[in-house]
Design an enzyme around this catalytic site. Structure first.
Site, short mmCIF file in Angstrom:
data_model
loop_
_atom_site.label_atom_id
_atom_site.label_comp_id
_atom_site.label_asym_id
_atom_site.label_seq_id
_atom_site.Cartn_x
_atom_site.Cartn_y
_atom_site.Cartn_z
N GLU A 290 2.28 88.81 51.78
CA GLU A 290 1.24 88.06 52.23
C GLU A 290 0.50 88.01 50.80
O GLU A 290 0.23 88.73 49.90
CB GLU A 290 0.46 89.23 52.96
CG GLU A 290 -0.77 88.81 53.74
CD GLU A 290 -1.53 89.80 54.59
OE1 GLU A 290 -1.21 90.97 54.49
OE2 GLU A 290 -2.59 89.46 55.39
N GLY B 206 -3.82 97.97 48.58
CA GLY B 206 -3.76 99.34 49.11
C GLY B 206 -2.13 99.51 49.88
O GLY B 206 -1.46 100.66 49.47
N ALA B 207 -1.80 98.62 50.81
CA ALA B 207 -0.47 98.80 51.41
C ALA B 207 -0.18 97.47 52.18
O ALA B 207 -1.25 96.84 52.38
CB ALA B 207 -0.68 100.19 52.38
N MET B 208 0.81 97.26 52.92
CA MET B 208 1.16 96.20 53.35
C MET B 208 2.13 96.42 54.43
O MET B 208 2.98 97.25 54.32
CB MET B 208 2.04 95.33 52.40
CG MET B 208 2.40 93.86 52.85
SD MET B 208 1.01 92.87 53.37
CE MET B 208 1.70 91.95 54.94
N GLU B 209 1.89 95.95 55.78
CA GLU B 209 2.07 96.27 57.10
C GLU B 209 3.41 95.45 57.34
O GLU B 209 3.97 95.27 58.62
CB GLU B 209 1.16 95.73 58.09
CG GLU B 209 0.92 94.26 58.41
CD GLU B 209 -0.27 93.79 57.33
OE1 GLU B 209 -0.59 94.12 56.52
OE2 GLU B 209 -0.79 92.49 57.84
N ASN B 210 4.44 94.96 56.35
CA ASN B 210 5.70 94.52 56.62
C ASN B 210 6.20 94.97 57.89
O ASN B 210 6.30 96.09 58.02
CB ASN B 210 6.70 94.58 55.67
CG ASN B 210 5.86 94.07 54.38
OD1 ASN B 210 5.45 93.04 54.02
ND2 ASN B 210 5.87 95.19 53.22
N GLU C 212 -1.90 100.60 58.64
CA GLU C 212 -0.82 99.78 58.45
C GLU C 212 0.08 99.79 59.84
O GLU C 212 0.54 98.72 60.49
CB GLU C 212 0.22 99.84 57.25
CG GLU C 212 -0.68 99.96 56.00
CD GLU C 212 -1.33 98.92 55.74
OE1 GLU C 212 -1.03 97.41 56.17
OE2 GLU C 212 -2.33 98.73 55.12
N HIS D 228 -1.37 97.78 62.65
CA HIS D 228 -1.09 96.27 62.39
C HIS D 228 0.27 95.88 63.15
O HIS D 228 0.37 94.75 63.38
CB HIS D 228 -0.78 95.92 60.89
CG HIS D 228 -2.05 95.52 60.25
ND1 HIS D 228 -2.85 94.55 60.71
CD2 HIS D 228 -2.51 95.86 58.98
CE1 HIS D 228 -3.70 94.48 59.79
NE2 HIS D 228 -3.51 94.97 58.61
N1 0A1 Z 1 -2.52 93.18 54.78
C1 0A1 Z 1 -2.85 94.28 53.98
C2 0A1 Z 1 -3.46 93.92 53.00
C3 0A1 Z 1 -2.91 93.16 51.54
C4 0A1 Z 1 -3.21 92.09 51.63
C5 0A1 Z 1 -2.49 91.20 50.72
C6 0A1 Z 1 -1.74 91.64 49.81
O1 0A1 Z 1 -1.18 91.06 48.56
C7 0A1 Z 1 -1.90 90.03 48.31
C8 0A1 Z 1 -1.19 93.08 49.98
C9 0A1 Z 1 -1.79 93.81 50.98
C10 0A1 Z 1 -3.69 95.18 54.75
O2 0A1 Z 1 -4.42 94.75 55.31
O3 0A1 Z 1 -3.55 96.45 54.64
ZN ZN Z 2 -4.81 95.04 57.14
#
Ligand code: 0A1
Ligand code: ZN
Length: 874
Positions: A127, A267-271, A304, A307
């Site tokens: 992302e 912070g973290a990523m919701e893959n 996360e 999400h």
């Molecule tokens: N979607 C994640 C936040 C996030 C956005 C961008 C990133 O890399 C550019 C990484 C994480 C969240 O809302 O937690």
């Molecule tokens: Zn988020």
């Protein structure tokens, strides 16, 4: 990219994709410097009935193209065109399979976007537009595909090979390699793709969903962190349970995995099924994590996880809709945390953040609506506005609809859009379908930038027993927006009688009071049968993200501090009073007279045995320097800091006995560490210690040192250390050494060691920060370490940053220029403190502006930094 020719993307230009990719097969042959990625895309053109040959443009950056084949036949180089950012193909049949082989270099990737290595392990961050750094693709959120992934790697270095979905198989290969296959049945956009490979340890547990699915839960970390994952696991289970109970939303795969990595931009990523976390939001144990850290872990794990529905199952049509998933998911994680702990303390913390950081953003050069209209670099729009104000907009809808209709609306939203990519408008449409309220005007919250102000005046007609409130709303001009239309603002209020009881009033009730729908530029609301002149408690629970102008006396504020039945407003009355005192002292008033009412109010609060200690701690914390600064045009930080110091010192003097008692014996060691009473008491004791640290050092240093030495948890230890860091002399030096010795084997603790020093009030702070930047353990390529020094200084140490001769501004711009060469995302996130020059006194403003200009002239900039700096200079 040429910094002088940025490409501006407009929301209005959205076009649906011409191609879909129903299936994506990826094969990764992992290698630290040359990973081969084979991608097999099943492509279908939307107009397949109407023609027999079509063009296709895929996005790709920094990946070396090795070969392209169409339906199994290699394509000659003349058959396609490769640019720095695209692969263009022509004359494709309407349905085909395209195979693309790229080679990428994870070790050279210090931007931490795409495929990179962290502590020797492979991981990805896709992302918003990182997938294109792995292979050529339709890298946009509205192209949803079913992914099958094969990962091949050396089995001894990378025994663990993870991707999204369910594990299909694992087998050994020649040369000590192995291959693991993953299948994710849920169609997803490329930004939710993830891969992790490495020598990782894990803990596991199980969760049985309401409908009986047995889900394997795993948390993967580096071996030495294996004992620090239990709290994260408990938080995950609590989040899964909460989403079922509150929203009826269940998990949808056989396993859910979390991986902690040390090098992560955010912070973290919701893959999907494989969340990747900054290790600071996974790892926690009493020796290394503060109470705030624990709460952060719990909140981010929940965010996360939530999400999975609000973001993954239902995703965004385009990146302008980012708040569709983020505002909603932040709102959900806020509600989760308030259900787990004290709701009012959580609300106070959220509003503090909004006022200290989002309000300035909304009043600054980057001000944008929660659904922006244009951007140069989407990474710059992961903002407090999209996230936190976005959550406030969702909260207002919740208030307007009420809990029951809100839940119906959410059910309807899920029913309509599950499995698709959609828009903020579609979300409001779903909510509209379950309510008689007209939400048309409410939609303006999505398109309007800036923080509205509500100016309120009141009158009381004792003969008619009628109390009237006149409310005028306005919203300041922001870049590209003037003369804004009136918005629909839910103003939740209560009217108090002289003893502090809520008077009965007519109207729709919310959790915090009666809802008044403010919809016009100016409106008068009449309340009948009010037997005596009431005291109004307005904007209860902070029912809208606005500034309230309600000119009441200090006595009224003191009354509200003592009596308001709404805890948030009780706290807020204290903040308003404190802010007034600070501004008056800044303007020359004597602190003794100016602070008399505040001192008395705090004294009474502290003595109230019925009050939650966590709430008392909030009441005892003055508004931050930046929050007060936000309200003053042409602010002189030097003068403001002097005023805050003098008010703090005065309060510490006046309340000395109580504060000292809280520090020395105000804790409960008989309770479990995370018991909310124990946490609240620690928070209160440490707030007290911090206030005492404004007194001459001999009055509190021993107390702090004793606490530093005897504490059994990181919260108390760090709080004492932070206070001692403000001082000079031997005691400080010995603590700095001692903390370092115990911290140096743990990255997250060492980050704290850097951060508290970068936030100190010492007059030598610039030199201190320069020394920290030169320390052997400082590492600019690690975002956490970088933030622990540079962001702690520039964002959390306004007194140091706004150094009168501009040295703080220069220090920050040097860092931005250096960092932009390899990590533009993080560099851009450091620019915002420099965007406030127009709000400062003229000399500080001039010095700050010079630094922005210096960044702009420093050579080729990334689009990220270019966008922020050029917009900040306008
Ligand atoms: N979607 C994640 C936040 C996030 C956005 C961008 C990133 O890399 C550019 C990484 C994480 C969240 O809302 O937690
Ligand atoms: Zn988020």
């Amino acid at each position: 990219m040429d910094a002088n020719k940025p490409v501006v993307i407009q929301r209005a230009d959205y076009c649906a994709p011409e191609w879909s990719i129903p299936h994506t097969r990826l094969i990764f042959e992992l290698d630290p410097t040359a990973t081969r990625v084979t991608s097999e895309l099943t492509l279908v053109h939307a107009d397949r009935e109407e023609g027999d040959s079509f063009d296709l443009t895929l996005q790709g950056i920094d990946c070396e193209l090795e070969s392209v084949s169409l339906d199994g036949s290699p394509m000659g180089k003349h058959a396609y065109d490769v640019t720095a950012t695209e692969l263009r193909l022509t004359n494709l049949p309407p349905q085909c399979v395209l195979s693309i082989v790229t080679v990428v270099n994870p070790d050279a990737n210090k931007a931490l976007e795409g495929l990179y290595r962290s502590s020797g392990n492979f991981c990805t961050q896709c992302e918003a537009e990182g997938f294109r750094k792995i292979t050529y693709y339709l890298d946009r959120p509205d192209v949803l595909s079913v992914f099958d992934v094969e990962i091949i790697a050396n089995a001894s270095d990378y025994p663990v090979l993870l991707s999204n979905g369910n594990r299909v198989s694992e087998h050994k290969l020649e040369n000590g390699k192995h291959c693991v296959k993953w299948h994710d049945p849920h169609p997803k956009p490329s930004y939710l793709f993830a891969l992790v490979a490495g020598d990782l340890a894990h803990i596991e547990d199980h969760y049985v969903t309401a409908s009986g699915r047995n889900v394997l839960l795993q948390i993967y970390v580096q071996q030495h962190n294996i004992d620090r994952c239990d709290f994260a696991m408990q938080s995950l289970i609590a989040s899964m349970r909460w989403d079922e109970k509150v929203y009826g939303l269940e998990y949808d795969l056989d396993c859910f995995m979390i991986v902690a990595v040390d090098d992560f931009n955010m912070g973290a990523m919701e893959n999907k099924g494989l969340n990747v976390f900054n290790s600071r939001f996974v790892l926690a144990d009493p020796e290394t994590a503060t109470d705030t850290d624990y709460l952060g872990v719990e909140a981010v794990i929940a965010h996360e996880y939530f999400h999975n529905w609000t973001g993954n199952r239902i995703t965004c049509r385009d990146w302008f809709q980012l708040s569709l998933k983020e505002g909603l998911t932040v709102f959900r994680d806020q509600c989760f945390s308030s259900d787990m702990h004290s709701a009012s303390v959580k609300r106070i913390a959220d509003v503090r953040l909004l006022r200290a950081r989002q309000f300035p953003e909304d009043a600054g050069p980057m001000s944008h609506p929660i659904r922006p209209d244009s951007f140069i670099e989407i990474n710059n729009f992961y903002t407090l506005t999209v996230y936190e104000k976005g959550a406030e907009v969702i909260r207002m809808l919740h208030t307007l609809l009420g809990a029951e209709q809100w839940r119906k609306g959410m059910d309807e939203y899920v029913a309509r859009h599950d499995g698709s990519a959609t828009t903020c408008d579609a979300f409001i449409d779903a909510m509209q379908s379950v309510t008689d309220l007209n939400l048309e005007q409410f939609r303006l919250w999505y398109s309007t930038a800036g923080t509205p102000t509500l100016a309120v005046s009141e009158s009381y007609d004792s003969a008619k027993k009628c109390y009237s409130l006149t409310v005028r709303q306005s919203c300041p001009d922001t870049p590209g927006q003037t003369d804004k239309a009136a918005m629909h603002i839910p103003l939740v209020l209560g009217l108090l009688d002289a003893s502090g009881n809520d008077l009965p009033i007519q109207g729709r009730l919310s959790e915090h009071g009666t809802i008044v729908d403010v919809t016009d530029r100016e409106q008068t609301f009449h309340f009948q049968d009010i037997a005596q002149r009431p005291i109004a408690s307005l904007l209860r629970g902070f029912s809208a993200p606005v500034k309230l102008n309600h000119d009441v006396s200090d006595d009224t504020l003191s009354f509200l501090i003592a009596h308001d039945s709404d805890a948030f407003n009780r706290w807020d009355a204290g903040q308003r009073l404190a802010q007034r005192v600070i501004v008056n002292v800044m303007n020359g008033a004597s602190v003794i007279t100016a602070a008399a009412g505040l001192t008395l109010a705090l004294d009474t609060l502290l003595k109230d045995d019925q009050l939650d200690p966590a709430f008392k701690a909030e009441a005892l914390s003055l508004p931050t320097i930046d929050t007060v600064a936000e309200a003053i045009h042409g602010v002189s930080y030097v003068a403001l800091v002097k005023a805050i110091d003098s008010v703090s010192e005065h309060l510490a003097e006046q309340l000395f006995e109580q504060l000292a008692a809280l520090v020395t014996n105000g804790r409960r060691t008989d309770l479990p560490l995370l018991d909310s009473k124990a946490m609240g008491l620690r928070s209160l004791a440490n707030t007290a210690l911090n206030l005492l640290s404004f007194l001459p050092v001999e009055q509190w240093e021993t107390m702090a040192f004793d606490q530093y030495q005897s504490s059994t948890n990181m919260t108390d230890r760090l709080a004492a250390f932070a206070c001692l860091c403000h001082t000079t002399g031997a005691l400080r030096e010995s603590c700095v050494d001692d903390f370092y010795q115990s911290a140096k084997s743990n990255r997250l603790v060492l980050d704290k060691w850097f951060a508290v020093q970068a936030m100190s009030r010492r007059s030598t702070i610039i030199d201190d920060v320069v020394a920290l930047l030169a320390h052997v353990d400082f590492d600019t390529t690690n975002p956490n370490r970088l933030r622990s020094v540079v962001a702690s200084f520039a964002m959390n140490n306004p007194r140091g940053f706004h150094d009168a001769d501009g040295a703080g501004y220069r220090l920050l711009s040097d860092q931005v220029i250096a960092l932009d060469k390899f990590n533009p995302q993080v560099a851009a996130r450091m620019v915002s403190p420099l965007g406030r020059w127009k709000r400062l006194d003229s000399e500080s403003g001039r010095l700050m502006k010079l630094e922005l200009a210096r960044i702009l002239d420093s050579g080729t900039l990334s689009p990220d930094v270019y966008e922020l700096v050029s917009k900040s200079l306008r």
